[in-house]
Structures are given as structure tokens and as C-alpha cells.
Design an enzyme around this catalytic site. Structure first.
Site, PDB file in Angstrom:
ATOM      1  N   GLY A  55       0.941  -1.248  -0.086  1.00 11.63           N
ATOM      2  CA  GLY A  55      -0.094  -0.112  -0.015  1.00 11.63           C
ATOM      3  C   GLY A  55       0.809   1.457  -0.152  1.00 11.63           C
ATOM      4  N   PHE A  56       1.692   1.387   1.239  1.00  5.70           N
ATOM      5  CA  PHE A  56       2.566   2.540   1.011  1.00  5.70           C
ATOM      6  C   PHE A  56       1.969   3.895   1.254  1.00  5.70           C
ATOM      7  CE2 PHE A  56       4.469  -1.101  -1.073  1.00  5.70           C
ATOM      8  CZ  PHE A  56       5.221  -1.635  -0.405  1.00  5.70           C
ATOM      9  N   GLY A  77       1.298  -6.287   4.687  1.00  8.51           N
ATOM     10  CA  GLY A  77       2.612  -6.676   4.462  1.00  8.51           C
ATOM     11  C   GLY A  77       3.610  -6.315   5.744  1.00  8.51           C
ATOM     12  N   LEU A 133       7.574  -5.898  18.837  1.00 11.08           N
ATOM     13  CA  LEU A 133       6.442  -6.970  18.960  1.00 11.08           C
ATOM     14  C   LEU A 133       6.713  -8.282  18.128  1.00 11.08           C
ATOM     15  CD1 LEU A 133       3.053  -4.768  18.460  1.00 11.08           C
ATOM     16  CD2 LEU A 133       4.355  -5.229  20.724  1.00 11.08           C
ATOM     17  N   LYS A 182      11.630 -10.129  14.104  1.00 10.09           N
ATOM     18  CA  LYS A 182      11.845 -10.477  12.575  1.00 10.09           C
ATOM     19  C   LYS A 182      11.006  -9.432  11.634  1.00 10.09           C
ATOM     20  CE  LYS A 182      12.491 -14.854  11.372  1.00 10.09           C
ATOM     21  NZ  LYS A 182      12.348 -16.285  10.860  1.00 10.09           N
ATOM     22  N   THR A 183       9.778  -9.589  12.009  1.00  7.12           N
ATOM     23  CA  THR A 183       8.903  -8.656  11.235  1.00  7.12           C
ATOM     24  C   THR A 183       9.314  -7.055  11.230  1.00  7.12           C
ATOM     25  OG1 THR A 183       7.255  -8.518  12.499  1.00  7.12           O
ATOM     26  CG2 THR A 183       7.123 -10.227  10.812  1.00  7.12           C
ATOM     27  N   GLN A 198      10.444  -4.418   8.206  1.00  8.27           N
ATOM     28  CA  GLN A 198       9.933  -3.249   8.136  1.00  8.27           C
ATOM     29  C   GLN A 198      11.137  -2.072   7.960  1.00  8.27           C
ATOM     30  OE1 GLN A 198       6.843  -1.970   7.835  1.00  8.27           O
ATOM     31  NE2 GLN A 198       6.870  -4.038   7.221  1.00  8.27           N
ATOM     32  N   GLY A 212       5.285   3.160  16.432  1.00  4.49           N
ATOM     33  CA  GLY A 212       5.268   2.693  15.170  1.00  4.49           C
ATOM     34  C   GLY A 212       6.553   2.495  14.184  1.00  4.49           C
ATOM     35  N   GLU A 244       7.298   3.268   9.220  1.00  5.86           N
ATOM     36  CA  GLU A 244       8.009   4.592   8.390  1.00  5.86           C
ATOM     37  C   GLU A 244       9.430   5.034   9.014  1.00  5.86           C
ATOM     38  OE1 GLU A 244       3.927   6.446   7.027  1.00  5.86           O
ATOM     39  OE2 GLU A 244       4.194   6.590   8.934  1.00  5.86           O
TER      40      GLU A 244
END
Lengths: 705, 172, 327
Positions: free
Chosen positions: A244-245, A472, A589, A592-593, A597, A661, A664
């Protein structure tokens, strides 16, 4: 690692729970519903002019082409609510009508829509639609619109367009060391891999759209508003989203036209925008002109700190890219001035793209800081450390947690910053000139509203449902971890279901608020369920609201980027050999993910520094780059070695989990570190992004001599 | 214009189709056969999301007509699993988080599987210093050879790690 | 796409006969043609698929070179050990182009005949003399960063996008064709392309129905071969400028040199001027620069692409330095 009970799964580097579906091709995206004749195919016909009126549309030939079921134009489109309202608090819930008037608002504006039995037939027929337009003169050039640009009052995040502390002009005039520089950043496109697509189906008065969207409740409201039907009659389903971005925050005419088409032909209709259509029919990141004025005393303390930004929005819109948002938080300075000016042009809509405002604001500001360090004869890391602040310098609140200095110090040590030679063009590797650069990262944190439902099934499994999306970023995975920990269940006993307006409403994915907001709601639901289990409760809902963030504090993630760039002495090609990002991004949280990011954001930083740009041809009012062969995004070979480090921190006054967050933060400042590394490598000060080889030739010619 | 009869062999299974000759291999897979694992990102050969393996070689299925593939052996993402187990490359992508949104992922994985075969056959790349030699599969070689697969989420470094892991005989 | 009739070629003769109708096209790899058909820039009513024909072999030629069948894929050609050993510049050039997926499909003949990537050629709402003769050239006064700087006309400044052809130009390749009447001819690669003049829509000297059968490489010239490409990202992008060089060094002098540029003209641009300047010149960056200046004496920029002139000179310098071992 995905098996078995884990004591405290939050934070662990678990494989993403939807990974298996995605690597096998079983995750279903919007256009992939109703294959094998299950739906008719729609194709949009775009305008060839940028501004004017549709005089006549000849549909005869198209209507009689093989397989055609419908040719829709302004002459036979159903009544819809006009676009807007422009001042709707949720701009993503505006009405988005299609073919509802004869007005052409930008190049590539939808002027007809064809539905046919097959994709090939719809495409062929679309080319047979003959559209006659009267063209009107338009204004397309940002720079020339600068002098007449307006003060928008507010920027898109709701903050005032202008901010002022102390007496900037006087302080800048008398600053012993100062720099003034004009930076420009180009139009950029989000370019998600999955084009915007919708499959729409009506059952009685009930409309279901399978669409590629970052939000759920907003498009639900927006479609209801467009068609003037109750919100309850619209169901939005968006289980998997191919990126999306920011571009999938709004919904677009693909949803509107699929719905209209399905209604008229009485069967499901699906359509995807073509890749060239994306460049005009969806949003883009505005180009910007930014004037940076930084003044400091001889000890390197900022005394005057000014950023003026000129940005674009569509003539009929009011989006103002919050370019100076980062500057307002990043460094202490007693005299400050930031201003936004908005040029309304007859171009497509500008709106969010990954880290709206901050991505390009920091690209300029953090390069200007490098210029100031140069002017002072200071180390760029040291200059940043000297101007660190524990207090939000414009709103006079303490930061709930701010570890910029630690990120800079640890990063410098880990990256080998001490080996940097301040004098440009000092380090060579064969014909390559090598340089190191640094930049700070900052991204404000917000919390939005969300509700989640947690249900204990008879077999002891937990189901969590909320109308959140996973674009994603790893939302399915982190919510699984949060729910498992809250309910003390193994992660493989938890099923998280997202992307459906039948689930409790959320604010969706955007602005880096998704993880904190949705995980807070899930946590609340699970805690409530857990507390009621003894009483026989099997299902509970929990919510979070923006008020759950303690606003006596400022909330933001911070970080530091370090880059090593190699510039070819003959050709001006730039290669980023390695980068390090050190981030203080709250409680992580999923390690890895979260890292993913960050490498994604850092790669976008490389792209914004070196590669990405679109051009407007002011003669035609259209973007010149309309495909992925001419609008370049980074490819695998553009990315050197990327290193990511998270500091151990949590926001004690932020969301209940203390997370921040991260989607970004990784891009914020990343490009500036690359540009600063180019300066260190060559002495070239690139102020007009991106740093393509042509812009380095003049400096290289000088070095030849 | 009339339709053409064509038999496509996809993942070892033969499908007799009556096709508009304009149908690309990509659309035949997705729309006619309902095999939506192969993705349409640009439909112009510029993103690689549609990568499939035909007769052992990776190609962009969007830039070829289905009718041109009678008799060819077509392998898609749906054909990589064996006995219900992930292909080592699929498992490595999950383990290394070589994906985010997942839309480019099937194309990346098909591309990566074919890449290893190309490397095994000794094929050089633009990253190969001496094209007359069989190159070592460095990270730079992998990155160059994977540059036809755009990942806008930019999982590139993890993709390289996943491929290297499998190339080195990786674990599952 | 517009509807078309699809025909699998039964024989060379029948394929050429079918393709003599003005709205017919050969299709081999299809990677360029189908892209253009989707945008309706190409609208053939009849596609002749030459996939069933042979033409996919690489053979030794009697003179000691190689004969490359028109259907040999870019990948197969770049990976062929004879090419890698004797014509490494050709391998490098091919591998510098497109992506692995595209190279697996794209063919030798098709690569030579690929059409320009000029943005205004691709945007069908804009004037373009190549796409719609007589409509004008939007690139002239537009965003022409990727366009040509030499050999073009005031009607069209489109650049040819091939990397492979640049190496072939440096290697003096010859194109062998066959026409519907069975007549064959051999065309030096440099003569295959027509200058745009006032007919930029006519790009080659090939007649309707005339099929490229093969490309012949003469025996490899002595010297070091090198292909160098500069682009806006590290891979999978068209050249801003590229250069193929074959250079022989004798002590500190250049004994022989061949130079061809990509990205700067309507065709792979072989530069006799650069070659003349190099013969006998000292092996120094200064003489390489002088050769570049000679090559680009007649070049002119159109605004956004002005930089290609110094960049081409500098890229030639880099390539020659690498090929001759100048540090």
C-alpha cells in the site's frame, strides 16, 4: 519456532503466520476472487487531456464489439454523490464517484468504463471508445506556482501549517555560522506491486467489494456515501493486500466502477487498474521545494532553525504534505520557523506515501544539518548530539521516550564512524570514491481508535477478529503473538482474522499507527475475555482510543542512519555499499518482522536518494513516467549490506504495550545519510533529489583537474 | 478472430483449453485455470511478479501468449511443493522473512529456483568479473540475478539470505 | 490488444509469405511486441509465430566466427562458452540488458528489432512521429533525458534500447535475412538501421516479410573486450550511456581499437572518429578523453539529455582504462 507454547511470545522473531500462504500462492488478493468465468471484466478508459470537459463519447463501436456487456459514460452512469466533501474529517471516507460529470480534473481521469465477458474483450473494446474533449488551460508546474501558493492553514496531520518560536529572522541574521539552501524533491509514486483492484458483487441491496485497501471502515463509509446507501449495506473485504505505502488509504474508482458495473450487468464484475493507469488515477507523493535556513553559535548549538516547504495538491483537494513535521520535533533551538505553502495544480491528487512529510522533510533537513556541520567544522554526529533535546521544542512537552543520542553513539561505534575522514574525496577504492554519511530519524507516534473481538472456541482455540489489515507489515503475526501472550495460549492455538467490515471497526493500516492501535485493541479484548472466563464468558470486545495515549508527553520513534556510498569517478554511478540503522522504536512486537520493516524503509531511503523520481510534462499536464521501466524503484542490486539494530526501549506513556510505529521510521533520514555519504565521497552537495549520475558529473570534472 | 485449441501442461497436469489467442500465459493461468498464485504486477515485463518456469527457465508469463506454449512444461508456484511439503526455497523465504505483502513472492521464489539451476549450469551474469569462468554465487551475484523481480516492500536483503541459505544446502 | 489471427509458421517460406501483408508481424520471444500490442502501439492483424522454425542454433562459421540463429535467446547466447571466451563483450552486453526472465524469452533477431523506449512513443496520447507519422515529436521540447544526442533528426530523437546490438556493432556483426521470394541478403549491422530523418517510423532497411535468419560474427578481433553500461539504477534499466570497446595495447600505445556506444543514437553508434583518435595514441586517460571528444563532436543535447555527451565521453574513458589496465 511456530510450534508449541511460548511463555512470552511478544517480541520473539516468529516466522510470519501468513508466510506459508504467501509462499505457496494461496493468499488471495482482491482480483483473484471469481476466476474462471465467475466475474465479468472491467476496463477503465482514461482521458487524454489534463483539464477540460468531455464533449461527446461515441460508444457505438465499443458497444458492438465482441463480448461487451456494458459501456458506461457520463451519459448513462447512475446518479452518485459528488466527490468529497473536501473537508470531511476522514478524507478516506469521501465520496468517490465515477463518470458523474463531464469534467476532466487531471490527465488520465476516468471518462468511460467497459465491461465484457473476458479481460481481452474488455481491453479491446475500451480502445474503441471515442472520447471528444474540450481542453482548458491548466497549471501544472510547481515551481512557477510558488509565488501564488496559498497558506493552507493546516497540514494533513491536523497541525498548523506554520509554527514559530522566538524570533527566527533576527536570530538567523545574527547567527555566527549559518547555511541557507534550497532543496527539491521530485514527485514519487508508491508503486505497490499489486495494482489497485476490486471485485464487486451485489446480493439484493447488499454490496460486497473485495478490494485492495489499507483501510476497511473508511472505504465502507465512502462507498455508502458515493451511492447514497446505508453503510450497513456495504461490506469491504481485504484479506491480503499487495502493498500500500499510502496509496491504498483512499479508495478509488476501481471500487466505484466495479460496484456500478456489477449492479448493471447483474453479476460480479472485477477490474484492476493497469500499471500505467496507476500513475495518474491514484495518488502520488508531491514534489517539494524546501528552503532550509540553519544558524548556530560557534559551539554548534542551533540558534535559528527554519524550514519552508512548497508542496502540491490537486486543484479540488486540500492535502498538504506535512513536510516540516519532523523538524518541529528533532532538535532544540530557541528561534524556530516552519511554514508550508500549498500550490493547487491541475495534476492528480497528492496524498500519503510512506512517511508522508517526514521522508522528504528529513531528506532536506538532515542534508542541511550536514552542510551546517561542514560550515562549523564539526563532526556531523557531534552536531546532532549537541542539539538533542528531551523536551518537544515546539509544544513544550517532555518526550515519553527519546533515545536519539544513544542511537547516534551506538551506531557510530558499530559502523566504524571514527574511520571517516572529514575532508571529502579522501578515500578511494580503485576508481571508486568512498564516503560515509549520517542522519537522524524521527517519526511521531499516534494512536487511533480500534475495537477487537476475541472468542474462545469450543476446542480451546482463540479467534481474534477485527477490521484491521495486514499490508505486509506483519499485523497477522504480531496480533497472534499479543493474543497468545494475553491469553497464555500457544501461538498456534490463535487465529487472527482481518480485513472484513463484518469484524469490529479499526482505523486500519497507515501512518505507523496500525500496530500500536490494533494490538492495544486485541490486548484489551483478550484481557476482558480472560477476566470473564471464570464467569463463563467466551467472547469479549476491547477497544482503544486516541485518548489512551498520554498527551502530556510527546511520542515519537527515533533512530540514526549510517551509510557508506561509493561513487564512480568517471561515471557518477553511486552504490550504497552498506547501511546501518539504529532505532529506538518502542517495544518490538516481533523482532523478525520489525527488522523487515526497517530494511524496507532503509531501501526506500536509498531509492529516494538515488533513484525515484517522476516528472510532470507541463505542456500536457501529465506524468512522463508511466511504467516501472521508467519510474524506477530500487531493485535487488541497488541494495548493499543492511544492518539493523533496535535499542531496548518502550514508551511507558504510550500504547498499553509500549510499542511505537515502525513502518515509516526506517525511511526517515535514510536517504539523507546516503546523500551525505556522497558528499563525503566526492564533495558534491546534491540538493536536487535524486542523485542520478548526471548530477555528479560537474564535481567529478573538477576532481579530474 | 477465432479461438485456438491449446493444451497447457502446468505442474505436470495437462489442461485442454479453447483460448482467445490474445490471452497471455499469465491470464490463462489466473483466469482460465484459476491458478492465481502467479501474480500480475505490471503486465509489461517490468516487475517480475508473473515469473513462472517454462521448460526449466524462468520467464515473465505476462509477455508471452498462452497459445505459444503447447507442449511446454510450465511450473508455477503451485507446483513447487512436494508431497505437501514446502520446497526448500519456499521454506527459506518464510524463515528469512523474504516477503512482506506477499504479492511479488511467488515470482521471487520461482525466479530463485530457476536462478540456482542457471548458476549450476555455469551461466554468468553482469556481476561476473570474467564471463568465461563459472561464477561463485556471491551475494552480489544473487542480487544481480534477482533484479528482474521488484519487491516494493523491499525485502531484498532477506531474499538474498534465503537464496544463499538454499544454495549452501540450507536446512528446512 | 486488437484481435489478430495467430499462425504457427510451417516453414521459412510460408512464414515470410504470410508476413508480407502490411499488417502482419513475426513474433518470436514477444517480449517487446506483446508489450506494444497491449498498449495498441503495435496493432498487427496477423501474427506469424516463428517458434516452430529452426534458427535456434549457434554454429561455427567457415571464416572462423559464429553464426547465431535469429531465435537463439539472449540467455543462451550470453551463456554460450564460445561467445564467453571469444566474444566476452557480447556476453557482457547481453547480461547488462533487461532481466534474466526477459533474456530467457527475448531472441537475437527480436532484440535487434526492438523499438525505442522513448516515453512519448509509449504514451499514445502524445505526438510522436514514430508512432503516428506527422504528429510531431513531443520529446524534442519535453523530458528527453533518455533520448539520443547524435545521428537523429528534428523529427525524432528516440534512442535504440539494445545492449546486445552495441557489442555486435563493435564486433562488425552481419545480419542475414531471407525474403518471401527466397532471396537472401547480408546486411552489416550498422546498415540495418535507417536514420530517422523525416521518416522515423521506418526503422530498418528490412522489407515486409523479410526475416532475420541469423547474425554472423566475424572471427574475434584481437584485443581486450569490454562492455560498460551506466544507468539510473544498478540493474534492470535501460542505458543512459553504454560503450563496447575492443582495444589492443602495445607497450604504452593503442594499436587497434573499436568503439561503439549505446543509449545515444537511433542505433548502436559505432564511432570511427573515436577509433581513429585512439590508434597510436598513448594509453592514458587524456587520450581516451580525446577519443571521446572526437566521437561526440557532432553530438547535441536537447536539454534534459545534455549530460549524455560528457557522460558518454567519461564512460568510454572508464571502459578503455579498464580494458587497458590504466589505473
Amino acid at each position: 519456532m511456530a510450534e508449541g507454547k511460548l511463555a512470552d511470545p511478544i517480541g520473539l522473531p516468529l516466522d510470519r503466520v501468513d508466510g506459508q500462504l504467501k509462499v505457496t500462492g494461496r493468499a488471495t488478493y482482491a482480483f483473484e476472487y471469481a476466476t474462471q468465468g465467475g466475474a465479468a471484466y472491467g476496463v477503465i478508459v482514461p482521458s487524454a487531456i489534463a483539464k477540460g470537459r468531455v464533449v461527446a463519447v461515441d460508444v457505438q463501436e465499443a458497444q458492438h464489439a465482441p463480448g461487451v456487456l456494458l459501456v458506461l459514460t457520463k451519459d448513462n452512469a447512475p446518479p452518485q454523490t459528488p466527490w468529497g466533501p473536501v473537508d470531511l474529517p476522514d478524507r478516506f471516507a469521501r465520496a468517490e464517484p465515477a463518470l458523474d460529470s463531464d469534467e476532466v480534473r487531471y490527465f488520465g481521469f476516468p471518462v468511460a468504463f467497459v465491461v465484457a465477458e473476458t479481460f481481452e474483450e474488455a481491453n479491446a473494446a475500451a480502445a474503441l471508445v471515442s472520447v471528444r474533449c474540450d481542453s482548458l488551460p491548466g497549471q501544472y508546474d510547481l515551481h512557477s506556482a510558488g509565488p501564488t501558493a496559498e497558506d493552507p492553514g493546516h497540514i494533513s496531520d491536523g497541525a498548523p501549517a506554520n509554527s514559530s518560536v522566538g524570533d527566527f529572522e533576527a536570530a538567523f541574521a545574527t547567527a555566527p555560522v549559518k547555511i541557507e539552501a534550497l532543496y527539491t524533491t521530485p514527485y514519487q509514486n508508491q508503486a505497490p506491486m499489486e495494482p489497485h483492484a476490486t471485485m464487486a458483487v451485489w446480493e439484493g441491496q447488499m454490496l460486497t467489494v473485495h478490494t485492495s485497501a489499507q483501510l476497511t471502515t473508511s472505504p465502507q463509509e465512502g462507498l455508502a456515501r458515493t451511492f447514497n446507501i446505508p453503510k450497513e449495506n456495504v461490506r469491504v473485504v481485504t484479506r491480503y493486500i499487495g502493498g500500500g505505502f499510502g496509496s491504498k488509504l483512499p479508495f478509488y474508482v476501481d471500487a466505484t466502477l466495479a460496484a456500478i458495473g456489477a449492479r448493471i450487468v447483474g453479476r460480479p464484475v472485477k477490474l484492476a487498474m493497469t500499471r500505467p493507469q496507476l500513475f495518474h488515477m491514484t495518488t502520488h507523493r508531491t514534489a517539494s521545494e524546501q528552503r532550509l535556513r540553519l544558524g548556530a553559535d560557534r559551539d554548534g548549538r542551533l540558534t535559528a532553525y527554519g524550514q519552508d516547504a512548497l508542496v502540491q495538491c490537486a486543484r479540488f483537494d486540500n492535502y498538504t504534505e506535512p513536510v516540516c513535521g519532523a523538524a518541529r520535533m528533532l532538535y532544540a533551538a530557541p528561534n524556530r520557523l516552519t511554514r508550508h505553502r500549498l500550490a493547487k495544480l491541475d495534476l492528480p491528487r497528492s496524498d500519503s506515501m510512506r512517511a508522508p512529510g517526514d521522508a522528504i522533510g528529513l531528506l532536506a533537513l538532515e542534508c542541511a544539518m550536514d552542510e551546517l556541520a561542514d560550515a562549523l567544522g564539526f563532526d556531523p554526529v557531534d552536531l546532532r548530539l549537541r542539539n538533542d533535546t528531551e523536551i518537544d521544542p515546539e509544544r513544550d512537552r517532555p518526550f515519553a521516550s527519546r533515545h536519539l543520542a544513544e542511537a547516534l553513539r551506538l551506531g557510530a561505534a558499530r559502523f566504524g564512524w571514527d574511520k571517516r575522514i572529514a575532508k571529502p574525496a579522501s578515500v578511494r577504492d580503485g576508481r571508486w570514491l568512498i564516503g560515509l554519511g549520517v542522519a537522524s530519524a524521527v517519526r511521531a507516534d499516534v494512536l487511533r481508535s480500534a475495537t477487537a473481538r476475541a472468542r474462545l472456541e469450543r476446542d480451546g482455540r482463540l479467534t481474534v477478529e477485527l477490521a484491521m489489515t495486514d499490508i505486509g507489515t506483519g499485523t497477522y503475526t504480531i496480533l497472534t503473538q499479543v493474543a497468545a501472550e494475553a491469553m497464555e495460549l500457544p501461538v498456534d492455538r490463535v487465529t487472527v482474522r482481518l480485513g472484513d467490515t463484518r469484524f469490529p471497526p479499526t482505523a486500519g493500516s497507515g501512518g505507523s499507527f496500525g500496530a500500536a492501535t490494533s494490538s492495544s485493541a486485541v490486548l484489551a479484548a483478550c484481557r476482558k475475555l480472560n477476566a470473564g472466563l471464570a464467569l463463563g464468558l467466551t467472547e469479549a470486545e476491547g477497544s482503544v482510543t486516541p485518548a489512551d495515549l498520554d498527551d502530556t508527553y510527546a511520542h515519537a520513534g527515533f533512530g540514526a542512519h549510517f551509510a557508506e556510498a561509493a561513487v564512480h569517478r568517471d561515471t557518477g554511478e553511486v552504490r550504497v555499499r552498506r547501511m546501518l540503522g539504529v532505532f529506538a522504536a518502542g517495544r518490538i512486537l516481533n523482532a523478525k518482522t520489525a527488522r523487515s520493516q526497517m530494511i524496507g524503509g532503509m531501501t526506500w531511503g536509498i531509492g529516494s536518494a538515488l533513484i525515484e523520481e517522476n516528472h510532470v510534462d507541463p505542456r500536457y499536464g501529465s506524468f512522463v513516467n508511466q511504467d516501472l521501466a521508467s519510474y524506477h524503484v530500487a531493485v535487488n542490486a541497488d541494495v548493499g549490506s543492511l544492518d539493523v539494530m533496535f535499542l531496548d526501549e518502550a514508551d511507558p506513556h504510550g500504547s498499553p504495550l509500549g510499542s511505537k510505529g515502525i513502518g515509516e521510521l526506517g525511511i526517515c533520514g535514510a536517504g539523507a545519510a546516503v546523500i551525505n555519504a556522497i558528499h563525503n565521497a566526492t564533495g558534491a552537495r546534491i540538493r536536487d533529489m535524486p542523485a542520478t549520475p548526471d548530477k555528479l558529473l560537474a564535481t567529478l570534472e573538477t576532481l579530474d583537474a | 478472430m477465432h479461438n485456438e485449441n491449446v493444451a497447457l501442461t502446468v505442474n505436470g497436469r495437462r489442461h485442454a483449453l479453447d483460448l482467445d489467442p490474445r490471452v497471455t500465459l499469465l491470464d490463462a493461468l489466473r483466469e482460465n485455470l484459476g491458478m492465481t498464485g502467479t501474480k500480475k504486477g505490471c503486465d509489461q515485463g517490468q516487475c517480475g511478479a508473473c515469473t513462472v518456469i517454462v521448460n526449466g527457465q524462468r520467464i515473465n508469463s505476462c509477455l508471452t501468449l498462452a497459445v505459444m506454449h503447447a507442449g511446454d512444461e510450465i511450473t508455477t508456484i503451485e507446483g513447487l511443493e512436494e508431497d505437501g511439503n514446502l520446497h526448500p526455497m519456499q521454506a527459506a523465504f518464510v524463515r528469512h522473512d523474504g516477503l512482506q505483502c506477499g504479492y511479488c513472492t511467488p515470482g521471487q521464489i520461482c525466479s530463485a529456483v530457476a536462478l540456482l539451476a542457471e548458476h549450476k549450469a555455469g551461466w554468468p551474469s553482469y556481476a561476473t568479473a570474467d564471463v568465461a569462468t563459472a561464477p561463485v554465487l556471491t551475494d552480489g551475484e544473487i542480487a544481480e540475478r534477482m533484479s528482474g523481480n521488484v519487491c516494493r516492500c523491499s525485502a531484498y536483503s532477506n531474499i538474498v539470505s534465503a537464496i544463499r541459505d538454499v544454495a549452501e544446502g540450507g536446512r528446512i | 490488444m486488437k484481435p489478430f489471427r495467430y499462425e504457427r509458421a510451417g516453414s521459412l517460406a510460408s512464414a515470410c509469405a504470410s508476413a508480407t501483408e502490411p499488417t502482419a508481424k513475426f513474433i518470436a520471444g514477444g517480449t517487446n511486441l506483446l508489450d506494444l500490442m497491449k498498449l495498441q502501439i503495435e496493432t498487427p492483424t496477423h501474427l506469424v509465430d516463428i517458434g516452430p522454425l529452426p534458427l535456434a542454433e549457434i554454429e561455427e562459421s567457415a571464416e572462423g566466427g559464429l553464426r547465431i540463429g535469429a531465435r537463439v535467446t539472449n540467455s543462451a547466447l550470453a551463456a554460450d562458452m564460445r561467445v564467453r571466451r571469444r566474444y566476452p563483450v557480447l556476453s557482457q552486453a547481453i547480461l547488462a540488458g533487461a532481466s534474466a526472465q526477459l533474456r530467457n524469452k527475448a531472441t537475437t533477431g527480436g532484440n535487434l528489432l526492438q523499438r525505442t523506449r522513448c516515453s512519448y512513443f509509449y504514451d499514445t496520447t502524445k505526438p510522436c512521429n514514430k508512432r503516428m507519422p506527422g504528429s510531431g515529436c513531443a520529446a524534442l521540447g519535453g523530458l528527453n533525458r533518455m533520448n539520443a544526442v547524435i545521428g537523429v533528426s528534428s523529427d525524432c530523437i528516440a534512442a535504440h534500447g539494445s545492449d546486445m546490438a552495441v557489442a555486435m556493432a563493435a564486433l562488425d556483426a552481419r545480419v542475414e535475412t531471407v525474403a518471401a521470394d527466397g532471396v537472401t541478403r547480408t546486411i552489416p549491422i550498422d546498415a540495418l538501421y535507417r536514420p530517422p530523418g523525416n521518416t522515423p517510423h521506418i526503422e530498418t532497411v528490412l522489407a515486409p516479410g523479410e526475416l532475420i535468419q541469423s547474425v554472423v560474427l566475424p572471427p574475434p578481433p584481437p584485443g581486450q573486450q569490454l562492455y560498460r553500461k551506466v544507468r539510473d539504477r544498478a540493474s534492470f534499466a535501460f542505458a543512459l550511456v553504454s560503450v563496447a570497446v575492443v582495444v589492443t595495447r602495445e607497450d604504452d600505445r593503442v594499436r587497434a581499437a573499436r568503439v561503439a556506444f549505446g543509449g545515444i543514437s537511433y542505433k548502436p553508434w559505432r564511432s570511427a572518429e573515436a577509433e581513429a583518435a585512439l590508434i597510436g595514441a598513448t594509453v592514458t586517460r587524456a587520450s581516451f578523453d580525446a577519443a571521446g571528444r572526437a566521437a561526440l563532436r557532432d553530438a547535441r543535447g536537447y536539454g534534459y539529455n545534455d549530460f549524455k555527451i560528457p557522460l558518454a565521453r567519461r564512460t568510454l574513458r572508464a571502459a578503455l582504462a579498464d580494458a587497458t589496465g590504466v589505473i
